[in-house]
Design an enzyme around this catalytic site. Structure first.
Site, PDB file in Angstrom:
ATOM      1  N   CYS A 254     -10.491 -10.510  -3.141  1.00 10.98           N
ATOM      2  CA  CYS A 254     -10.340  -9.080  -2.459  1.00 10.98           C
ATOM      3  C   CYS A 254      -8.864  -8.548  -2.811  1.00 10.98           C
ATOM      4  O   CYS A 254      -8.056  -9.342  -3.583  1.00 10.98           O
ATOM      5  CB  CYS A 254     -10.447  -9.143  -1.137  1.00 10.98           C
TER       6      CYS A 254
ATOM      7  N   CYS B  80      -6.155 -10.557  -1.721  1.00 11.92           N
ATOM      8  CA  CYS B  80      -5.730 -11.634  -2.595  1.00 11.92           C
ATOM      9  C   CYS B  80      -4.616 -11.386  -3.361  1.00 11.92           C
ATOM     10  O   CYS B  80      -3.779 -12.377  -3.816  1.00 11.92           O
ATOM     11  CB  CYS B  80      -6.880 -12.380  -3.084  1.00 11.92           C
TER      12      CYS B  80
ATOM     13  N   CYS C 175       4.436   8.040  -6.569  1.00 12.27           N
ATOM     14  CA  CYS C 175       4.921   8.849  -7.997  1.00 12.27           C
ATOM     15  C   CYS C 175       5.848  10.242  -7.496  1.00 12.27           C
ATOM     16  O   CYS C 175       6.456  10.313  -8.481  1.00 12.27           O
ATOM     17  CB  CYS C 175       3.547   9.344  -8.246  1.00 12.27           C
TER      18      CYS C 175
ATOM     19  N   CYS D 121      -9.709 -11.886   3.465  1.00  9.74           N
ATOM     20  CA  CYS D 121     -11.236 -12.669   3.266  1.00  9.74           C
ATOM     21  C   CYS D 121     -11.363 -14.099   3.637  1.00  9.74           C
ATOM     22  O   CYS D 121     -12.563 -14.515   3.229  1.00  9.74           O
ATOM     23  CB  CYS D 121     -11.572 -12.267   1.641  1.00  9.74           C
TER      24      CYS D 121
END
Length: 382
Positions: free
Chosen positions: A287, A290, A304, A364
């Site tokens: 996920c 991770c 940005c 997860c």
């Protein structure tokens, strides 16, 4: 003599008129529509069997028609059906006729037809897709029924939305609470100078409707928060991450897993970008957390407006996200699940990194409490 009985033909007869073909069909003849799949998508003669001429030899045997049975071949204008007739004669079928004038004349004479799986506009609009065996009519129909949520109608969302609409994805949901600014126009190509000050969702909707009127556009001029994330994303087949901040990305990650909806991640920074697919339907899929267990500081990951970005870069990354979305919808190719694709615009180079599911991932891992959206908001604010 019955009106359904065809007149006797000369042994040298090669072509018959459409009305004669219809009479023969009603008397038991088999009509083969040998046009390509994309041509037949808009309709065929009633009771005809669609087999493209390229696959005629392989597929006609599957019909279990005796070689003495009467076969009729029809194409668009009557040219390819003559070639198909020769093929069938070489295969041992002895009573084969080509329909003069093809489907064009059949329609001009008002003979019965079956509606195709898509209308004439769609068959023409997506003709280049229909030529691809990996897409074809069935894939195009999958695109037409798909529901994709685009979170962000800015740098990444602009190219993704444009090409999803052009590809015929039937239902697009745009979620963004921002308004068009002049500084956006260097990269957010879905907007125009005349729409400065307009909500981005409204501006994008105008562009997409002009590009492909058949696509249904749903807009939500609001920011994703813990209280609305599941309501806004529920019912979609895919989520495209066009967010520009970490709180939204963490919310998307949690909602993707809670709802079982694949998340197509994209991010850009100055001259580099990355793309991946996090698919909660696959047990082995990592996920987003991770990859980024904790959000970086503002100094480590400026946005940005602070760090700048090459205008074309979001276009490249957004189109890669769009490509992954189309592959997932039609069930073709190898999606970027467990892989992070990195692009360096200055060096014109791609690099792929392997991603594995982290057993200690705070998002997860077993028993991680996926519905704690408030915890995510606190984490990102800390």
């Amino acid at each position: 003599m019955s009106s359904e009985t065809p007149p006797a033909e000369s042994p040298d007869t090669i072509e018959i008129d459409p009305a004669d073909a219809l009479r023969r069909m009603r008397a038991g003849a088999t009509l083969l529509d040998v046009r390509d799949d994309d041509e037949r998508a808009s309709g065929m003669p009633e009771r005809a069997i669609g087999i493209s001429r390229a696959s005629l030899e392989a597929r006609v045997a599957q019909l279990a028609i005796t070689q003495s049975a009467e076969l009729l071949a029809i194409c668009a204008t009557g040219q390819r059906s003559l070639l198909a007739r020769n093929q069938l004669l070489e295969l041992g079928y002895s009573r084969v006729f080509s329909v003069r004038g093809g489907f064009s004349r059949w329609c001009a004479e008002g003979l019965p037809t079956n509606a195709g799986s898509m209308d004439a506009d769609s068959a023409e609009r997506y003709s280049r897709h229909l030529l691809l065996p990996e897409v074809g009519v069935s894939g195009q129909l999958k695109l037409a029924s798909a529901r994709v949520a685009l979170v962000g109608a800015g740098g990444l969302g602009s190219p993704a939305a444009l090409y999803l609409a052009a590809a015929g994805v039937g239902n697009l949901t745009l979620i963004d609470d921002d308004r068009v600014e002049r500084s956006n126009l260097q990269r957010q190509v879905i907007h125009t100078e005349a729409r400065i000050g307009m909500p981005k969702t409204a501006s994008a909707s105008l562009t997409l409707a002009a590009l492909n009127p058949s696509v249904r556009i749903f807009t939500h001029e609001q920011r994703l928060v813990a209280g609305n994330v599941e309501a806004l994303l529920s019912g979609h087949d895919l989520i495209i991450d066009g967010a520009d901040n970490f709180p939204t990305r963490y919310l998307l990650d949690a909602a993707s897993r809670n709802l079982g909806i694949p998340l197509i991640y994209g991010a850009v920074h100055r001259f580099t970008g990355q793309v991946s697919v996090f698919d909660p339907r696959k047990e082995s899929s990592p996920c987003y957390r991770c990859l980024f267990p904790e959000p970086p500081s503002a100094e480590e990951a400026p946005n940005c407006s602070e760090a700048g970005v090459l205008g074309v870069l979001p276009g490249i990354i957004g189109l890669l996200q769009c490509s992954e979305a189309i592959k997932l919808i039609i069930g073709q190719g190898r999606p970027l699940v467990g892989r992070l694709l990195c692009f360096d615009a200055l060096n014109a180079s791609f690099r792929e990194l392997s991603l594995v599911r982290d057993p200690d991932c705070p998002g997860c891992k077993a028993g991680s409490g996926l519905s704690a959206y408030e915890e995510i908001a606190t984490l990102c604010a800390g």
